[in-house]
Design a protein around this motif. Structure first.
Motif, short mmCIF file in Angstrom:
data_model
loop_
_atom_site.label_atom_id
_atom_site.label_comp_id
_atom_site.label_asym_id
_atom_site.label_seq_id
_atom_site.Cartn_x
_atom_site.Cartn_y
_atom_site.Cartn_z
N THR A 70 -3.53 6.03 5.69
CA THR A 70 -4.36 5.43 4.66
C THR A 70 -4.10 3.93 4.55
O THR A 70 -5.03 3.13 4.42
CB THR A 70 -4.08 6.09 3.29
OG1 THR A 70 -4.14 7.49 3.47
CG2 THR A 70 -5.11 5.66 2.27
N ALA B 266 0.83 -1.20 0.00
CA ALA B 266 0.00 0.00 0.00
C ALA B 266 0.87 1.25 0.00
O ALA B 266 0.61 2.21 -0.73
CB ALA B 266 -0.92 0.00 1.21
N LYS B 267 1.93 1.23 0.81
CA LYS B 267 2.80 2.41 0.88
C LYS B 267 3.53 2.61 -0.45
O LYS B 267 3.71 3.74 -0.90
CB LYS B 267 3.82 2.25 2.00
CG LYS B 267 3.21 2.48 3.37
CD LYS B 267 4.30 2.50 4.41
CE LYS B 267 3.77 2.17 5.78
NZ LYS B 267 4.85 1.94 6.73
N SER B 268 3.99 1.50 -1.05
CA SER B 268 4.71 1.65 -2.31
C SER B 268 3.80 2.23 -3.38
O SER B 268 4.28 2.82 -4.34
CB SER B 268 5.27 0.30 -2.77
OG SER B 268 4.25 -0.47 -3.38
N MET B 269 2.48 2.06 -3.20
CA MET B 269 1.55 2.62 -4.19
C MET B 269 1.17 4.05 -3.87
O MET B 269 0.32 4.62 -4.53
CB MET B 269 0.31 1.75 -4.26
CG MET B 269 0.57 0.46 -4.97
SD MET B 269 -0.92 -0.50 -5.11
CE MET B 269 -0.87 -1.47 -3.68
N GLY B 270 1.76 4.57 -2.79
CA GLY B 270 1.54 5.99 -2.52
C GLY B 270 0.64 6.29 -1.34
O GLY B 270 0.29 7.44 -1.11
N ALA B 271 0.24 5.25 -0.58
CA ALA B 271 -0.63 5.50 0.56
C ALA B 271 0.19 5.94 1.76
O ALA B 271 1.26 5.39 2.02
CB ALA B 271 -1.41 4.24 0.90
N THR B 272 -0.31 6.93 2.50
CA THR B 272 0.36 7.32 3.73
C THR B 272 0.14 6.23 4.77
O THR B 272 -0.67 5.33 4.58
CB THR B 272 -0.23 8.64 4.27
OG1 THR B 272 -1.62 8.43 4.48
CG2 THR B 272 -0.03 9.77 3.29
#
Lengths: 363, 416
Positions: free
Chosen positions: B326, B317-323
């Motif tokens: 999120t 999720a983080k690698s996809m841009g989620a903080t």
């Protein structure tokens, strides 16, 4: 691909070190420059530091020392979600509570794309991996190969310039793995994204990569194109690790014009290309690929005695294990061609190889 | 291809289905044999007693069987007209008989539940009933003029019902009248619904507090190395190795006015010595002690579910841009819901039936429905009413369970 300098590297590891416990360096002084659009594979046995490097690049681990640059900017202090790097995980990490469509839409949502934009992008990414029909399925309803494709599409859907892949094909069976290798390769060719790929499977690395970095013990042993890696290994580890290889122990007698004269012991002398061996008097490892060894004495080559220990029939060729110069695991691939002499177990014959095919490496 | 209409047969000609059943029979019998002892134990020690006790909540044949004549003559009456001589005659005959059998006490107790003060009326009259002569109406009223009162006869009529909704009605603050109608209790006497609501409120607050306190602990446990997490898990489980009574009493020492907590509050100037907080013998005490005691039941299911959530999900999720927030909200939290469901339902059901802790630290407003069930079981000896209260509690729990199944789905619950 020609070598890439630090200045025009898209991804740059500049003297990067990593230690987890403050005592052991998992990555030792790594310098690696990856060009834009390149497909670079980090290859190595488990524990060699390749995955740690990938995780540092993704931002899930911090470098203990040194800088990592992406497109010229140091990213050490940028959190993972702001790096804009796509990633494919070992077990796909598809969110089980979301459908395929929702999984792909997730990175677009957090980027604040509008609904219509998202839908178009999701369809486009799914189309890339021929999975549009599966948009409403849950990951659990898909096979391993299909999940793999969705994971691939998800890492590409927000159009990152860099995609990291952490042993993405490890969970697939052999046939599917080979198929997916080509598919990933073709996607890379088509999209032109930069890919950093981690694997411990050398055939995967050779098939897909522009360049391969062979890791061992936290150090890059050799960074070269697949063909160079196979045909011109620079040290004994790479020669052993990539492909099948026969090694012989010897002592360097003299080095002249890049050709070393080697004493195999018991009075046998031979010539080999001096790649990475020491001066006269030092020990060396001699490396010969099994397919470069001929049965019988050839005129322009050095011939030695060999005793056949085992024959394994493999259809297109016969794998012949022999005792050569004290090495009982000397393998020769004998093509199953008409007119080829049939060997018998226990028989003694001659084997020979050209000096260009024998490389004198570090002991 | 074989014809579908012809059943498949085994090598010896018997139908395959039958052959399979024969082959499976032995293993099935063995499986059944393995569970048989426990099954028998549960049936004898658990299911039968529960059913028979709950049965008492709606079934009370005591008056009818001990006072058969009175029950018979009361049957046609509407409970509003004056008692007749025939009724008095039957009553006197029953009083004589029950006095002789020494069962008059049971009858008196039963009617006393419908009408306070009826006990002494019955026992004293029964002593003199033998000497009474016709007309019985006059002579019995002569013994005690309360017998002329209509509500005494209404109480007997209500008591004479073998199957009665009276106890259940009372458990919900309703009243069963002699004519069979059910009306709300007087406002001043409505306590059980309030108590049920309070029980649910306390259980809900305890469930939420254990969730809020337990979620981060479970998360921490699931992310640590096995060695460390096992050590911490032992600390979580430590309370289980201590008696519930000891733990509750420890809270008394902690929370009382001169206890550790108040001493600390005074020390740090949060309150003055004269105005110490009352943390115990009220609802606060019940809430604090129950939250502590039930915390492991929330942590364990949460932990076992969180342990199965691979860290790569949040990383993805983080690698996809989620903080971080999120990634937690959209990816981690939804996957921990089965654990929340299991923990919450476990804690809630345990809490709703809790009674030792509220009894010891609850004071007046920290009492729960179970404390009243306990009171009727052991003090007032009104088992029928205790059973009715238990039945109401059971129905509420089942109803909540059903709601849970509809909203979250019972198969979505994961204990490990």
């Amino acid at each position: 691909m020609s070598t890439i300098s630090k200045e025009d590297g898209f991804v740059v590891f500049d003297h990067v070190q990593k230690s987890y416990d403050g005592e052991v360096l998992v990555v030792k002084d790594l310098n690696l420059y990856i060009g834009k659009g390149e497909f670079l594979t980090m290859l190595g046995p488990s524990g060699s530091g390749k995955t740690t490097c990938l995780m540092m690049l993704a931002g899930f681990e911090t470098a203990t020392y040194g800088d990592i640059l992406l497109d010229g900017k140091p990213i050490n202090h940028i959190p993972p979600h702001k790096r804009g790097i796509g990633m494919v995980f070992q077990n796909y990490a598809l969110f089980p509570h979301m459908t395929v469509g929702e999984n792909l839409s997730f990175p677009l949502e957090v980027r604040g794309q509008s609904k219509s934009e998202r839908e178009a992008n999701v369809i486009r990414a799914l189309d890339m991996v021929q999975m549009v029909d599966f948009i409403n399925r849950r990951p659990a309803q898909l096979s391993g190969g299909q999940q793999q494709r969705i994971a691939l599409a998800r890492s590409l859907v927000f159009e990152p310039e860099l995609v990291l892949m952490d042993e993405p094909l490890g969970a697939l069976d052999k046939q599917l793995r080979e198929h997916m290798q080509y598919e990933i390769k073709h996607l890379h060719d088509r999209l032109g994204v930069t890919v950093v790929y981690v694997t411990h499977d050398q055939s995967e690395a050779l098939t897909m990569s522009d360049r391969v970095a062979v890791f061992e013990d936290g150090v890059i042993q050799q960074l070269a194109s697949p063909s160079d890696l196979y045909e011109r290994p620079e040290n004994a580890f790479v020669a052993q690790f990539i492909g099948e290889n026969n090694t012989l122990k010897g002592t360097v007698k003299s080095v002249k014009d890049g050709v070393a004269t080697v004493d195999y012991g018991s009075g046998h002398l031979g010539e080999a290309m001096a790649i990475n061996c020491g001066e006269a008097g030092t020990a060396a490892t001699l490396s010969v690929r099994p397919e470069r060894v001929d049965i019988g004495a050839k005129s322009n080559a050095q011939a030695v005695d060999a005793k056949v220990l085992e024959l394994i029939y493999l259809g297109d060729h016969i794998r012949c294990r022999m005792s050569v110069l004290g090495n009982d695991d000397f393998v020769v691939k004998v093509a199953n061609a008409s007119g080829q002499k049939h060997l018998k177990v226990g028989e003694t014959t001659k084997v020979s190889w050209a000096k260009e095919d024998c490389r004198a490496l570090d002991a | 291809m074989s014809d579908i209409s012809v059943p498949l047969v085994a090598a010896d000609g018997t139908p395959l289905r039958k052959k399979l059943a024969q082959a499976m029979f032995k293993s099935r019998m063995r499986a059944f044999g393995l569970v048989l002892p426990l099954l028998a134990f549960i049936i004898v020690a658990f299911i039968i007693p529960i059913i028979s006790l709950l049965w008492q909540g709606v079934h009370d044949p005591r008056f009818a069987s001990l006072m058969p004549r009175t029950t018979e003559v009361l049957k046609p009456g509407d409970g509003k007209s004056e008692p007749t001589e025939k009724m008095f005659k039957a009553l006197v005959a029953d009083l004589v008989a029950t006095k002789k059998d020494r069962t008059i006490g049971q009858v008196a107790t039963r009617v006393n539940r419908e009408l306070a003060g009826a006990r002494s009326l019955f026992t004293s009259s029964a002593r003199k009933a033998k000497k009474l002569e016709a007309p019985f109406k006059q002579s019995l009223i002569g013994v005690n003029k309360k017998w002329a009162r209509l509500d005494v006869w209404q109480g007997m009529k209500t008591s004479s019902r073998v199957f009665t909704p009276g106890y259940l009605a009372k458990a919900l603050d309703f009243k069963l009248l002699a004519d069979g109608s059910i009306v709300r209790e007087d406002k001043s006497r409505r306590i059980y619904v309030m108590l049920l609501l309070r029980t649910m409120k306390i259980s809900l607050i305890v469930t939420l507090s254990t969730l809020v306190l337990g979620y981060p602990i479970a998360y921490l446990l699931s992310t640590l190395s096995v060695r460390t997490s096992n050590l911490l898990l032992i600390l979580v489980l430590l309370p289980f190795w201590t008696s519930l009574l000891v733990r509750t009493t420890a809270w008394i020492a902690m929370l009382q006015a001169q206890g550790v907590m108040n001493d600390l509050f005074v020390l740090f100037g949060l309150t003055s010595d004269g105005e110490r907080f009352s943390l115990i013998y009220n609802q606060t005490g019940t809430l604090i002690a129950m939250t502590h005691i039930l915390l492991p039941f929330m942590i364990l299911p949460l932990y076992s579910v969180m342990k199965t959530i691979p860290p790569s999900y949040v990383r993805a999720a983080k690698s996809m841009g989620a903080t971080n927030a999120t990634a937690f909200r959209r990816v981690y939290f939804p996957q921990s819901i089965p654990g929340i469901g299991a923990g919450a339902i476990l804690v809630f059901i345990l809490a709703i039936g809790y009674y030792i802790t509220p009894a010891l630290v609850g004071g007046q407003d920290g009492q729960m429905i179970s404390n009243l069930i306990d009171f009727h079981m052991r003090k007032s000896l009104n088992w029928n009413f205790a059973a009715a209260l238990g039945l109401v509690l059971l129905v509420i729990v089942m109803f909540l369970f059903w709601i849970y199944d509809r909203v979250i789905g019972i198969d979505n619950m994961k204990l490990g």
